[in-house]
Write a protein that holds these residues in place. Structure first.
Motif, short mmCIF file in Angstrom:
data_model
loop_
_atom_site.label_atom_id
_atom_site.label_comp_id
_atom_site.label_asym_id
_atom_site.label_seq_id
_atom_site.Cartn_x
_atom_site.Cartn_y
_atom_site.Cartn_z
N ASP A 1 0.97 -1.28 0.12
CA ASP A 1 0.28 0.11 -0.04
C ASP A 1 1.15 1.29 -0.04
O ASP A 1 1.38 1.59 1.05
N GLU A 2 1.00 1.86 -1.05
CA GLU A 2 1.79 2.91 -1.35
C GLU A 2 1.43 4.25 -0.71
O GLU A 2 2.06 5.10 -0.53
N ARG A 3 0.26 4.30 -0.13
CA ARG A 3 -0.17 5.46 0.60
C ARG A 3 0.42 5.66 2.07
O ARG A 3 0.23 6.48 2.59
N ALA A 4 0.93 4.60 2.76
CA ALA A 4 0.91 4.28 4.06
C ALA A 4 2.67 4.36 4.29
O ALA A 4 3.43 5.03 3.44
N GLY A 5 2.77 4.34 5.59
CA GLY A 5 4.35 4.43 6.02
C GLY A 5 4.48 4.29 7.31
O GLY A 5 3.66 3.40 8.11
N THR A 6 5.53 4.61 8.06
CA THR A 6 5.76 4.58 9.33
C THR A 6 6.28 5.71 10.04
O THR A 6 6.86 6.46 9.44
N ILE A 7 5.92 5.81 11.29
CA ILE A 7 6.50 6.94 12.19
C ILE A 7 7.07 6.55 13.53
O ILE A 7 6.53 5.38 13.90
N GLN A 8 7.74 7.19 14.37
CA GLN A 8 7.87 7.18 15.51
C GLN A 8 6.83 7.64 16.35
O GLN A 8 6.49 8.86 16.46
N PRO A 9 5.89 6.69 16.73
CA PRO A 9 4.45 7.14 17.37
C PRO A 9 4.25 8.10 18.48
O PRO A 9 3.61 9.22 18.53
N LEU A 10 5.26 7.90 19.27
CA LEU A 10 5.19 9.07 20.69
C LEU A 10 5.79 10.13 20.04
O LEU A 10 5.47 11.39 20.62
N ALA A 11 6.77 10.32 19.41
CA ALA A 11 7.43 11.48 18.78
C ALA A 11 6.24 12.20 18.10
O ALA A 11 6.36 13.45 18.02
N TYR A 12 5.65 11.56 17.19
CA TYR A 12 4.46 12.32 16.63
C TYR A 12 3.62 12.80 17.50
O TYR A 12 3.16 14.14 17.31
N ALA A 13 3.25 12.32 18.60
CA ALA A 13 2.24 12.99 19.49
C ALA A 13 2.71 13.85 20.25
O ALA A 13 1.98 15.00 20.28
N ARG A 14 3.89 13.87 20.71
CA ARG A 14 4.74 14.95 21.18
C ARG A 14 4.89 16.31 20.10
O ARG A 14 4.53 17.47 20.48
N GLY A 15 4.81 16.09 18.93
CA GLY A 15 5.04 16.82 18.11
C GLY A 15 3.92 17.67 17.65
O GLY A 15 3.81 18.81 17.55
N LEU A 16 2.79 16.86 17.68
CA LEU A 16 1.42 17.33 17.37
C LEU A 16 1.22 18.19 18.73
O LEU A 16 0.48 19.45 18.51
N ALA A 17 1.55 17.92 19.83
CA ALA A 17 1.30 18.82 21.11
C ALA A 17 2.13 19.99 21.00
O ALA A 17 1.53 21.26 21.28
N GLY A 18 3.31 19.83 20.53
CA GLY A 18 4.03 21.30 20.33
C GLY A 18 3.50 22.08 19.28
O GLY A 18 3.70 23.45 19.50
N ALA A 19 3.01 21.67 18.32
CA ALA A 19 2.33 22.34 17.32
C ALA A 19 0.96 22.99 17.62
O ALA A 19 1.07 24.20 17.55
N ALA A 20 0.30 22.23 18.34
CA ALA A 20 -0.62 22.84 19.07
C ALA A 20 -0.48 24.00 20.11
O ALA A 20 -1.14 25.18 19.92
N ILE A 21 0.29 23.88 20.85
CA ILE A 21 0.91 24.81 21.88
C ILE A 21 1.48 26.00 21.18
O ILE A 21 0.94 27.30 21.57
N ALA A 22 2.27 25.69 19.99
CA ALA A 22 2.75 26.96 19.62
C ALA A 22 1.52 27.79 18.72
O ALA A 22 1.83 29.15 18.76
N ALA A 23 0.58 27.22 18.27
CA ALA A 23 -0.54 27.68 17.65
C ALA A 23 -1.77 28.38 18.68
O ALA A 23 -2.45 29.29 18.22
N GLY A 24 -1.43 28.03 19.94
CA GLY A 24 -2.36 28.92 20.96
C GLY A 24 -2.90 27.90 21.95
O GLY A 24 -3.62 28.48 22.91
N ALA A 25 -2.86 26.54 21.91
CA ALA A 25 -3.62 25.75 22.76
C ALA A 25 -2.79 25.52 24.13
O ALA A 25 -1.74 25.86 24.08
N ARG A 26 -3.68 25.42 25.01
CA ARG A 26 -3.12 25.09 26.42
C ARG A 26 -2.92 23.61 26.72
O ARG A 26 -4.18 23.11 26.43
N VAL A 27 -2.23 22.98 26.99
CA VAL A 27 -2.01 21.53 27.13
C VAL A 27 -1.64 21.22 28.64
O VAL A 27 -0.60 21.66 29.18
N PHE A 28 -2.40 20.56 29.30
CA PHE A 28 -2.44 20.29 30.83
C PHE A 28 -2.14 18.76 30.98
O PHE A 28 -3.12 17.96 30.58
N SER A 29 -1.06 18.22 31.48
CA SER A 29 -0.98 17.02 31.95
C SER A 29 -1.22 16.66 33.46
O SER A 29 -1.36 17.63 34.15
N SER A 30 -1.35 15.55 33.80
CA SER A 30 -1.39 15.18 35.23
C SER A 30 -2.76 15.75 35.64
O SER A 30 -3.02 16.28 36.82
#
Length: 427
Positions: free
Chosen positions: A177-206
């Motif tokens: 399936d040429e549409r697909a691929g692989t990523i480092q999944p936790l790195a992708y999640a953390r990168g999405l969080a960084g992008a959202a925060i940079a755009a103005g979202a507030r992210v709270f853990s714990s």
């Protein structure tokens, strides 16, 4: 994470650091409160902020703590079920809509990674679904027919072609399936969080949500130290759901899945295994998956939980199976081991629920969380922004239904996987 080396394994060892995400210790107001800092919640946050909303993301643990930080990292199109089954189950309108959305979902992931410069070891080179026997090959042939009828770039490989791409003669063929691929999944999640925060979202853990109550036309989400007040609540917790929306967890049957990562392999060995770096999984009922990370570690996984007797049984199985599949890897050392839970639904299709007025969720990804989670998060953002209505979504509104005999099924999966792996590939 949380001091557990078996929760995120290699991904926690190699992912870039997570962006700052403090506890919510005050009361805040926002347009949209999102519960869950995985792919769905973080994609929703990013798209909602870009659409002009004020957003707060609340997670009871850490960014990517659930399935988003534990999976094997295959960015696949579609769902496990055959493409033709979606219109049969959902009706033609929703079925075709969902097929189009999920068929294009890997491209959305790769474009987000490129746009926001997310460091997540992206390899958009396709995936290989490997046939273990003639019946598996027949299944892949039918899957190819159904996807190609929809214009998808998929191609059935015969035994020799599959062996050349995999580096092993164990399979009767494979579907590329040429549409697909692989990523480092936790790195992708953390990168999405960084992008959202940079755009103005507030992210709270714990910051676990302990309760959610109406306050006029808004909702108040209470955490141990603070609260968020919002017009919309997007619940994006999937298989790791806890109160106050326990009905979402009750609808899902947990299927455990583990991964082992080898030490980095030498260059000569890497040239003989997956030379084009596709990610793979097979057609067995107790399936296996394998792919490389950027440093040349082979990540090899299957159904099962690494706890109790499961840890030594699955570890021994992984060693035997790797040596059988790739004899050069006999005796290879493991550098990481971890497991998590997949949320399975009765028909292996996801769900859209309206839990209350302006409280909505997507869940039930059935082992396909990366690409669907990303596009479903975008859908939730568009709904809360008023850009679309419920009737425009890729799934109909449905009521959560408790999975019958869920606890029995979950115990069967865990014990059954141990039994299968105890006997498989023994020498």
């Amino acid at each position: 994470m949380n001091g557990d080396p078996l929760s995120h394994g290699l991904w926690e060892q190699t992912a870039p650091a997570a962006p700052p995400a403090p506890k919510l210790e005050v009361d805040i107001d926002c347009d949209i409160a999102i519960v869950g800092a995985g792919y769905t919640g973080l994609s929703a946050a990013l798209h909602a902020v870009e659409g002009g909303a004020t957003v707060a993301v609340l997670d009871g643990a850490e960014i990517g703590f659930g399935g988003s930080g534990r999976n094997v990292g295959l960015v696949n199109a579609g769902m496990w079920v055959m493409p033709d089954e979606l219109p049969k189950t959902l009706g033609d309108t929703y079925g075709q809509r969902l097929l189009r959305l999920l068929g294009d979902a890997p491209r959305v992931v790769f474009e987000l990674v490129d746009k926001h410069k997310i460091a997540c070891e992206i390899e958009p080179v396709g995936t290989l679904h490997c046939a273990v026997n003639r019946s598996g090959f027949a299944e892949l042939k039918e899957r190819e027919r159904q996807w190609r009828a929809r214009g998808a770039p998929v191609r059935l490989l015969d035994k020799a072609e599959a062996a050349a791409k995999i580096g092993a003669n164990a399979y009767a063929g494979a579907l590329l399936d040429e549409r697909a691929g692989t990523i480092q999944p936790l790195a992708y999640a953390r990168g999405l969080a960084g992008a959202a925060i940079a755009a103005g979202a507030r992210v709270f853990s714990s910051s676990p949500v302990l309760g959610c109550r109406a306050d006029g036309d808004r909702w108040i989400l209470r955490t141990p130290q603070g609260a968020a007040r919002a017009k919309w609540v997007l619940v994006a917790t999937n298989a790791y759901t806890v109160a106050p929306w326990a009905e979402l967890r009750a609808e899902l049957t947990h299927l455990p899945y583990f991964n082992f990562a080898t030490v980095p392999l030498d260059e000569a060995t890497r040239r003989t295994i997956l030379p084009e770096r596709q990610g793979c999984w097979d057609t067995r009922q107790v399936l296996s998956s394998f792919r490389f990370d950027q440093a040349g570690r082979l990540v090899f996984g299957s159904v099962g939980a690494l706890r109790g007797t499961g840890l030594p049984i699955h570890r021994a199985w992984a060693r035997r199976s790797l040596a059988k599949l790739f004899p050069r890897l006999a005796g290879v050392e493991f550098a990481g081991e971890w497991y998590g839970m997949i949320g399975m639904t009765a028909d292996h299709l996801p769900r859209f629920h309206r839990l209350a007025r302006h409280v909505v969720s997507f869940s039930g990804y059935n082992g396909r969380g990366i690409a669907p989670g990303t596009v479903f998060g975008r859908c939730l953002a568009e709904l809360a922004l008023g850009a679309v209505g419920e009737a425009d979504l890729p799934l109909p509104v449905s009521e959560p239904k408790t999975a019958p005999l869920r606890h029995v099924a979950e115990a069967f999966y865990e014990v059954g996987a141990q039994a299968a792996h105890f006997v498989y590939a023994r020498v």
